[in-house]
Design a protein around this motif. Sequence first.
Motif, mmCIF file in Angstrom:
data_model
loop_
_atom_site.group_PDB
_atom_site.id
_atom_site.type_symbol
_atom_site.label_atom_id
_atom_site.label_comp_id
_atom_site.label_asym_id
_atom_site.label_seq_id
_atom_site.Cartn_x
_atom_site.Cartn_y
_atom_site.Cartn_z
ATOM 1 N N ASN A 230 4.242 -9.619 6.352
ATOM 2 C CA ASN A 230 3.909 -10.886 5.691
ATOM 3 C C ASN A 230 2.636 -11.503 6.273
ATOM 4 O O ASN A 230 1.794 -12.013 5.533
ATOM 5 C CB ASN A 230 5.067 -11.877 5.801
ATOM 6 N N LYS A 231 2.496 -11.441 7.592
ATOM 7 C CA LYS A 231 1.314 -12.003 8.234
ATOM 8 C C LYS A 231 0.074 -11.194 7.854
ATOM 9 O O LYS A 231 -1.000 -11.759 7.636
ATOM 10 C CB LYS A 231 1.490 -12.045 9.747
ATOM 11 N N THR A 232 0.228 -9.881 7.760
ATOM 12 C CA THR A 232 -0.888 -9.036 7.330
ATOM 13 C C THR A 232 -1.358 -9.459 5.940
ATOM 14 O O THR A 232 -2.561 -9.672 5.717
ATOM 15 C CB THR A 232 -0.481 -7.550 7.317
ATOM 16 N N SER A 233 -0.422 -9.605 5.032
ATOM 17 C CA SER A 233 -0.778 -10.037 3.667
ATOM 18 C C SER A 233 -1.442 -11.402 3.673
ATOM 19 O O SER A 233 -2.431 -11.621 2.954
ATOM 20 C CB SER A 233 0.472 -10.087 2.785
ATOM 21 N N SER A 234 -0.931 -12.301 4.480
ATOM 22 C CA SER A 234 -1.502 -13.645 4.563
ATOM 23 C C SER A 234 -2.929 -13.604 5.094
ATOM 24 O O SER A 234 -3.816 -14.299 4.579
ATOM 25 C CB SER A 234 -0.628 -14.523 5.459
ATOM 26 N N PHE A 235 -3.157 -12.818 6.126
ATOM 27 C CA PHE A 235 -4.510 -12.681 6.670
ATOM 28 C C PHE A 235 -5.469 -12.112 5.620
ATOM 29 O O PHE A 235 -6.616 -12.534 5.538
ATOM 30 C CB PHE A 235 -4.529 -11.800 7.911
ATOM 31 N N ASN B 170 -5.438 -15.001 2.512
ATOM 32 C CA ASN B 170 -5.886 -16.360 2.855
ATOM 33 C C ASN B 170 -7.067 -16.426 3.799
ATOM 34 O O ASN B 170 -7.785 -17.415 3.816
ATOM 35 C CB ASN B 170 -4.726 -17.162 3.449
ATOM 36 N N GLU B 171 -7.246 -15.392 4.603
ATOM 37 C CA GLU B 171 -8.301 -15.422 5.621
ATOM 38 C C GLU B 171 -9.436 -14.453 5.326
ATOM 39 O O GLU B 171 -10.436 -14.441 6.035
ATOM 40 C CB GLU B 171 -7.708 -15.103 7.006
ATOM 41 N N GLY B 172 -9.252 -13.598 4.339
ATOM 42 C CA GLY B 172 -10.297 -12.662 3.966
ATOM 43 C C GLY B 172 -10.454 -11.480 4.908
ATOM 44 O O GLY B 172 -11.474 -10.793 4.884
ATOM 45 N N PHE B 173 -9.449 -11.212 5.728
ATOM 46 C CA PHE B 173 -9.493 -10.067 6.638
ATOM 47 C C PHE B 173 -9.390 -8.776 5.837
ATOM 48 O O PHE B 173 -8.761 -8.733 4.781
ATOM 49 C CB PHE B 173 -8.307 -10.094 7.612
ATOM 50 N N ASP C 244 -7.751 -4.610 9.884
ATOM 51 C CA ASP C 244 -7.891 -5.656 10.907
ATOM 52 C C ASP C 244 -6.728 -6.641 10.853
ATOM 53 O O ASP C 244 -6.228 -7.090 11.889
ATOM 54 C CB ASP C 244 -9.217 -6.400 10.744
ATOM 55 N N ALA C 245 -6.301 -6.992 9.650
ATOM 56 C CA ALA C 245 -5.183 -7.922 9.487
ATOM 57 C C ALA C 245 -3.906 -7.328 10.079
ATOM 58 O O ALA C 245 -3.160 -8.017 10.784
ATOM 59 C CB ALA C 245 -4.985 -8.250 8.008
#
Length: 124
Positions: free
Chosen positions: A54-59, A62-65, A69-70
């Motif tokens: 979930n954090k990978t997807s969010s990065f 939402n963060e453009g990673f 890298d995400a």
Amino acid sequence: MKDIQEFLKEFQREMNWEISNNSYKESRASILNNYMLLTTEVSEVAEEFRAIFNKTSSFVINEGFGEADAFKLAKEIHKENIGKELSDCIAYIVKFANYLEIDLEDSFYKKMNEIKLRVNKDQR
């Protein structure tokens, strides 16, 4: 592994967390309770992996990673928690091995050799 088994044998004795050996009924209840606790810890490992995904997807979203890298960053963020949950799993597995007087190191290497020697039906 022998050091871990010896450490946990003493640790569980000190904490009064040993599997009961007083009677069949108490042993059965204690084994089932510890098995339930082990499965809870395994599900906590799964929750940590879910958090990584979930954090990978969010990065990425939402963060453009970039995805690689995400994923690397998300793994690093959850690495300590997964280590703790895996350690909990190991503790319960070792508790069962100690209760049954299984040398886990010996058993592990025998099993890995068995796997290595068997015919893998998935390989062609």
